[in-house]
Design a protein around this motif. Structure first.
Motif, PDB file in Angstrom:
ATOM      1  N   ILE A  38     -11.705   0.072   5.905  1.00 15.19           N
ATOM      2  CA  ILE A  38     -12.348  -0.821   6.857  1.00 15.19           C
ATOM      3  C   ILE A  38     -13.210  -1.850   6.133  1.00 15.19           C
ATOM      4  N   ASP A  39     -13.851  -1.417   5.063  1.00 10.48           N
ATOM      5  CA  ASP A  39     -14.725  -2.317   4.304  1.00 10.48           C
ATOM      6  C   ASP A  39     -13.945  -3.290   3.435  1.00 10.48           C
ATOM      7  N   GLY A  40     -12.657  -3.094   3.324  1.00  9.54           N
ATOM      8  CA  GLY A  40     -11.824  -3.959   2.499  1.00  9.54           C
ATOM      9  C   GLY A  40     -10.963  -3.150   1.540  1.00  9.54           C
ATOM     10  N   ASN A  41     -10.078  -3.840   0.895  1.00  4.72           N
ATOM     11  CA  ASN A  41      -9.178  -3.203  -0.051  1.00  4.72           C
ATOM     12  C   ASN A  41      -9.701  -3.420  -1.461  1.00  4.72           C
ATOM     13  N   TYR A  42      -9.415  -2.472  -2.342  1.00  7.63           N
ATOM     14  CA  TYR A  42      -9.767  -2.669  -3.738  1.00  7.63           C
ATOM     15  C   TYR A  42      -8.749  -1.975  -4.630  1.00  7.63           C
ATOM     16  N   ILE A  43      -8.689  -2.433  -5.860  1.00  4.20           N
ATOM     17  CA  ILE A  43      -7.766  -1.885  -6.844  1.00  4.20           C
ATOM     18  C   ILE A  43      -8.584  -1.355  -8.004  1.00  4.20           C
ATOM     19  N   GLU A  44      -8.315  -0.108  -8.364  1.00  2.01           N
ATOM     20  CA  GLU A  44      -9.019   0.537  -9.470  1.00  2.01           C
ATOM     21  C   GLU A  44      -7.997   0.972 -10.516  1.00  2.01           C
ATOM     22  N   CYS A  45      -8.027   0.343 -11.669  1.00  2.74           N
ATOM     23  CA  CYS A  45      -7.107   0.686 -12.757  1.00  2.74           C
ATOM     24  C   CYS A  45      -7.834   1.585 -13.741  1.00  2.74           C
ATOM     25  N   ALA A  46      -7.636   2.895 -13.598  1.00  2.31           N
ATOM     26  CA  ALA A  46      -8.328   3.847 -14.467  1.00  2.31           C
ATOM     27  C   ALA A  46      -7.483   5.094 -14.702  1.00  2.31           C
ATOM     28  N   TYR A  47      -6.170   4.970 -14.589  1.00  2.91           N
ATOM     29  CA  TYR A  47      -5.304   6.138 -14.688  1.00  2.91           C
ATOM     30  C   TYR A  47      -4.244   5.928 -15.763  1.00  2.91           C
ATOM     31  N   THR A  48      -3.904   7.010 -16.443  1.00  7.52           N
ATOM     32  CA  THR A  48      -2.917   6.925 -17.519  1.00  7.52           C
ATOM     33  C   THR A  48      -1.533   7.373 -17.086  1.00  7.52           C
ATOM     34  N   SER A  49      -1.419   8.011 -15.922  1.00 11.72           N
ATOM     35  CA  SER A  49      -0.105   8.443 -15.440  1.00 11.72           C
ATOM     36  C   SER A  49      -0.071   8.378 -13.917  1.00 11.72           C
ATOM     37  N   LEU A  50       1.146   8.330 -13.373  1.00  9.58           N
ATOM     38  CA  LEU A  50       1.295   8.309 -11.909  1.00  9.58           C
ATOM     39  C   LEU A  50       0.852   9.631 -11.295  1.00  9.58           C
ATOM     40  N   ALA A  51       1.087  10.747 -11.981  1.00 11.00           N
ATOM     41  CA  ALA A  51       0.674  12.054 -11.457  1.00 11.00           C
ATOM     42  C   ALA A  51      -0.847  12.133 -11.319  1.00 11.00           C
ATOM     43  N   GLN A  52      -1.552  11.626 -12.307  1.00  8.21           N
ATOM     44  CA  GLN A  52      -3.008  11.626 -12.267  1.00  8.21           C
ATOM     45  C   GLN A  52      -3.513  10.751 -11.114  1.00  8.21           C
ATOM     46  N   CYS A  53      -2.893   9.600 -10.921  1.00  8.96           N
ATOM     47  CA  CYS A  53      -3.280   8.696  -9.840  1.00  8.96           C
ATOM     48  C   CYS A  53      -2.949   9.304  -8.475  1.00  8.96           C
ATOM     49  N   ASN A  54      -1.794   9.947  -8.365  1.00  6.44           N
ATOM     50  CA  ASN A  54      -1.402  10.557  -7.095  1.00  6.44           C
ATOM     51  C   ASN A  54      -2.369  11.647  -6.663  1.00  6.44           C
ATOM     52  N   GLN A  55      -2.980  12.347  -7.621  1.00 10.43           N
ATOM     53  CA  GLN A  55      -3.992  13.348  -7.275  1.00 10.43           C
ATOM     54  C   GLN A  55      -5.202  12.686  -6.613  1.00 10.43           C
ATOM     55  N   SER A  56      -5.593  11.533  -7.102  1.00  9.88           N
ATOM     56  CA  SER A  56      -6.732  10.821  -6.511  1.00  9.88           C
ATOM     57  C   SER A  56      -6.375  10.180  -5.175  1.00  9.88           C
ATOM     58  N   ALA A  57      -5.124   9.769  -5.016  1.00  9.11           N
ATOM     59  CA  ALA A  57      -4.694   9.108  -3.779  1.00  9.11           C
ATOM     60  C   ALA A  57      -4.398  10.097  -2.662  1.00  9.11           C
ATOM     61  N   SER A  58      -4.260  11.366  -2.987  1.00  7.81           N
ATOM     62  CA  SER A  58      -3.902  12.382  -2.014  1.00  7.81           C
ATOM     63  C   SER A  58      -4.930  12.464  -0.887  1.00  7.81           C
ATOM     64  N   GLY A  59      -4.450  12.325   0.346  1.00  5.54           N
ATOM     65  CA  GLY A  59      -5.305  12.433   1.521  1.00  5.54           C
ATOM     66  C   GLY A  59      -6.097  11.183   1.850  1.00  5.54           C
ATOM     67  N   ARG A  60      -5.845  10.104   1.159  1.00  6.72           N
ATOM     68  CA  ARG A  60      -6.564   8.850   1.391  1.00  6.72           C
ATOM     69  C   ARG A  60      -5.579   7.752   1.760  1.00  6.72           C
ATOM     70  N   ALA A  61      -6.082   6.673   2.308  1.00  4.68           N
ATOM     71  CA  ALA A  61      -5.253   5.502   2.580  1.00  4.68           C
ATOM     72  C   ALA A  61      -5.147   4.721   1.272  1.00  4.68           C
ATOM     73  N   ALA A  62      -4.279   5.204   0.387  1.00 10.35           N
ATOM     74  CA  ALA A  62      -4.169   4.610  -0.941  1.00 10.35           C
ATOM     75  C   ALA A  62      -2.764   4.808  -1.476  1.00 10.35           C
ATOM     76  N   GLN A  63      -2.428   3.994  -2.461  1.00 15.73           N
ATOM     77  CA  GLN A  63      -1.139   4.145  -3.139  1.00 15.73           C
ATOM     78  C   GLN A  63      -1.323   3.821  -4.611  1.00 15.73           C
ATOM     79  N   CYS A  64      -0.453   4.383  -5.438  1.00 18.36           N
ATOM     80  CA  CYS A  64      -0.492   4.145  -6.875  1.00 18.36           C
ATOM     81  C   CYS A  64       0.535   3.074  -7.229  1.00 18.36           C
ATOM     82  N   ILE A  65       0.126   2.151  -8.073  1.00 22.45           N
ATOM     83  CA  ILE A  65       1.012   1.082  -8.498  1.00 22.45           C
ATOM     84  C   ILE A  65       0.965   0.964 -10.015  1.00 22.45           C
TER      85      ILE A  65
END
Length: 87
Positions: A38-65
């Protein structure tokens, strides 16, 4: 005198302020998390693998790119093959 003190204080503040990145994508990591909210979209580049990013995105309105500006990205070269000449 107060104007001089204010000018010195302003100069010191500007010179010691932390630098911020102007880029959305950090070139240091290969995977980014794009979060929607609701506050806006943001991109955080702090992951070394898709699996690591998917753990953080789990249960949130987020996707890994994949980070398009990853500094270590290399273009694959064609294999160096020698073709025998047929006469």
């Amino acid at each position: 005198m107060p104007i001089r003190a204010l000018a010195i204080l302003t100069t010191i503040t500007v010179l010691t302020a932390a630098r911020t990145l102007a880029q959305t994508y950090s070139p240091n990591y290969s995977v980014c998390l794009q979060t929607y909210g609701i506050d806006g979209n943001y991109i955080e580049c702090a992951y070394t693998s898709l699996a690591q990013c998917n753990q953080s995105a789990s249960g949130r309105a987020a996707q890994c790119i994949i980070n398009p500006y990853f500094a270590s990205a290399q273009v694959p070269r064609e294999p160096n093959r020698r073709h025998p000449r047929a006469y």
